[in-house]
Write an enzyme that holds these catalytic residues in place. Structure first.
Site, PDB file in Angstrom:
ATOM      1  N   HIS A 173       0.852  -1.190   0.000  1.00  0.00           N
ATOM      2  CA  HIS A 173       0.000   0.000   0.000  1.00  0.00           C
ATOM      3  C   HIS A 173       0.890   1.243   0.000  1.00  0.00           C
ATOM      4  O   HIS A 173       2.121   1.126   0.036  1.00  0.00           O
ATOM      5  CB  HIS A 173      -0.959  -0.008   1.188  1.00  0.00           C
ATOM      6  CG  HIS A 173      -0.311   0.020   2.538  1.00  0.00           C
ATOM      7  ND1 HIS A 173       0.513  -0.996   3.000  1.00  0.00           N
ATOM      8  CD2 HIS A 173      -0.346   0.946   3.541  1.00  0.00           C
ATOM      9  CE1 HIS A 173       0.929  -0.691   4.220  1.00  0.00           C
ATOM     10  NE2 HIS A 173       0.435   0.480   4.570  1.00  0.00           N
ATOM     11  N   HIS A 178       1.298   3.900   2.114  1.00  0.00           N
ATOM     12  CA  HIS A 178       1.785   4.628   3.277  1.00  0.00           C
ATOM     13  C   HIS A 178       3.307   4.724   3.166  1.00  0.00           C
ATOM     14  O   HIS A 178       3.961   3.822   2.624  1.00  0.00           O
ATOM     15  CB  HIS A 178       1.367   3.926   4.569  1.00  0.00           C
ATOM     16  CG  HIS A 178      -0.043   4.230   4.960  1.00  0.00           C
ATOM     17  ND1 HIS A 178      -0.760   3.456   5.835  1.00  0.00           N
ATOM     18  CD2 HIS A 178      -0.880   5.252   4.588  1.00  0.00           C
ATOM     19  CE1 HIS A 178      -1.978   3.968   5.996  1.00  0.00           C
ATOM     20  NE2 HIS A 178      -2.074   5.053   5.256  1.00  0.00           N
ATOM     21  N   ASP A 234       5.915   4.296   4.984  1.00  0.00           N
ATOM     22  CA  ASP A 234       6.856   3.274   5.452  1.00  0.00           C
ATOM     23  C   ASP A 234       6.879   2.041   4.562  1.00  0.00           C
ATOM     24  O   ASP A 234       7.646   1.110   4.814  1.00  0.00           O
ATOM     25  CB  ASP A 234       6.569   2.881   6.904  1.00  0.00           C
ATOM     26  CG  ASP A 234       5.155   2.397   7.142  1.00  0.00           C
ATOM     27  OD1 ASP A 234       4.247   2.803   6.405  1.00  0.00           O
ATOM     28  OD2 ASP A 234       4.939   1.614   8.091  1.00  0.00           O
ATOM     29  N   HIS A 235       6.075   2.047   3.488  1.00  0.00           N
ATOM     30  CA  HIS A 235       6.055   0.915   2.556  1.00  0.00           C
ATOM     31  C   HIS A 235       6.430   1.306   1.127  1.00  0.00           C
ATOM     32  O   HIS A 235       6.613   0.433   0.290  1.00  0.00           O
ATOM     33  CB  HIS A 235       4.679   0.246   2.566  1.00  0.00           C
ATOM     34  CG  HIS A 235       4.326  -0.356   3.882  1.00  0.00           C
ATOM     35  ND1 HIS A 235       4.502  -1.701   4.165  1.00  0.00           N
ATOM     36  CD2 HIS A 235       3.852   0.207   5.013  1.00  0.00           C
ATOM     37  CE1 HIS A 235       4.120  -1.934   5.409  1.00  0.00           C
ATOM     38  NE2 HIS A 235       3.730  -0.789   5.949  1.00  0.00           N
ATOM     39  N   HIS A 285      -7.251  -2.397   5.930  1.00  0.00           N
ATOM     40  CA  HIS A 285      -6.462  -1.336   6.535  1.00  0.00           C
ATOM     41  C   HIS A 285      -7.194  -0.011   6.307  1.00  0.00           C
ATOM     42  O   HIS A 285      -8.309   0.004   5.772  1.00  0.00           O
ATOM     43  CB  HIS A 285      -5.071  -1.335   5.885  1.00  0.00           C
ATOM     44  CG  HIS A 285      -4.044  -0.515   6.615  1.00  0.00           C
ATOM     45  ND1 HIS A 285      -3.979  -0.445   7.986  1.00  0.00           N
ATOM     46  CD2 HIS A 285      -3.041   0.282   6.154  1.00  0.00           C
ATOM     47  CE1 HIS A 285      -2.986   0.337   8.337  1.00  0.00           C
ATOM     48  NE2 HIS A 285      -2.407   0.802   7.244  1.00  0.00           N
ATOM     49  N   ASP A 343      -0.248  -4.624   8.033  1.00  0.00           N
ATOM     50  CA  ASP A 343      -1.193  -3.508   7.997  1.00  0.00           C
ATOM     51  C   ASP A 343      -2.626  -3.949   7.689  1.00  0.00           C
ATOM     52  O   ASP A 343      -3.186  -3.603   6.654  1.00  0.00           O
ATOM     53  CB  ASP A 343      -0.728  -2.469   6.981  1.00  0.00           C
ATOM     54  CG  ASP A 343       0.577  -1.812   7.377  1.00  0.00           C
ATOM     55  OD1 ASP A 343       0.553  -0.648   7.781  1.00  0.00           O
ATOM     56  OD2 ASP A 343       1.625  -2.501   7.295  1.00  0.00           O
TER      57      ASP A 343
END
Length: 302
Positions: free
Chosen positions: A61, A63, A65-66, A137, A206
């Site tokens: 996804h 976000h 941090d990914h 999520h 997540d």
């Protein structure tokens, strides 16, 4: 064989002890990377992984941090000499996100193929099948299951009994029939020991747990799953943020009857993931807390 490594196991932000969660799966010199948060290329190099081997990048996804490490990863791939195509797959919105990030990583020496994938979509690559699934999520998020199909075992004794010249062994093992000088046609099944079970690895982070996860990842050799926190006293807080507890992923693993569970994507507040390990093992005994650099070669029962 399939090598599986977690170069990073952290959630939300990198720390002094953990890089952001990502997963490297490699077979015969071809690798799949799942997610690329900030500094992923450094995490990969710390594990002495050959960046040029990455052929597929799966994004769960969007976000930070990914995905925020994508420009640095792509530039590093180019600097290490990659010229072959890179397939990047992820949920709806992939082209918009990747093209925005490419403004600081232009003129790559290799082509990109972008493919949006969602529930039920499949990527076939050589002898690997990658299935995408929707998670639960706060934004659209994918989980993945990778299946590596293995060639049957070649039996040289069967080949020798048929007086097949050794230089032709490889041709038969590759699945091709041959015709000998005496006119006989030899098919691969005449010199093989039968089919071998595929290797299956499941990956999700997540998400709130839901029943179908245990069906999706049923009997996987390895399930890599979110363990945002193990302290049950903050279960409600983790639930509000739409993440999974140790106990919840352990319950999915137990119901799915997987062989082994690795927990990952730990909260920055979890200084010592092993502190809560027994909480998960009480539900699924073959649970392990991941750490940066944890590695396994599958199948274990070679």
């Amino acid at each position: 064989m399939l090598d599986v490594i977690l170069p990073g196991t952290g959630g939300m932000l990198p720390s002094d002890t953990r890089w952001l969660s990502c997963c490297w799966l490699e077979s015969q010199g071809k690798a799949v990377l799942i997610d690329c948060g900030e500094g992923t290329q450094i995490a990969l190099k710390k594990q002495s992984l050959r960046l040029g081997n990455v052929n597929i990048l799966l994004i769960t996804h969007y976000h930070a941090d990914h995905i925020s490490g994508l420009p640095g990863l792509l530039l590093s791939l180019g600097n290490y000499g990659k010229t072959s195509p890179l397939l990047i797959a992820g949920p709806t919105g992939l082209e918009r996100v990747v093209n925005a990030l490419l403004t600081i990583a232009p003129n790559l020496p290799f082509p990109l193929e972008l493919r949006e994938v969602g529930a039920g979509d499949v990527i076939n690559a050589d002898n690997m099948r990658i299935e995408a699934f929707r998670l639960r999520h706060g934004v659209t998020c994918n989980g993945y299951k990778l299946t590596l199909f293995r060639k049957p075992v070649f039996n040289p004794e069967k080949a020798k009994a048929l007086n097949i010249p050794p230089p032709l062994f490889k041709v038969l093992h590759a699945g091709n029939e041959i015709t000998l000088d005496d006119g006989r046609t030899i098919t691969p099944d005449m010199v093989l020991n039968g089919e071998r079970a595929p290797i299956q690895v499941g990956y999700y982070t997540d998400t709130r747990p839901f029943d179908r996860l245990s069906e999706i990842y049923k009997e996987c050799d390895l399930l890599i799953a979110e363990g945002m926190h193990g302290d049950e006293s903050i279960h409600e807080k983790i639930q509000e943020k739409k993440h999974s507890m140790y106990s919840e992923s352990a319950a999915i693993a137990a119901k799915a009857n997987v062989k082994k569970l690795w927990l990952t994507h730990f909260s920055p507040s979890v200084a010592n993931p092993k502190e809560y390990l027994q909480t998960a093992r009480a539900i699924f005994p073959n649970t392990y807390t991941g750490y940066d650099g944890i590695k396994i070669t599958l199948p274990e029962d070679k």
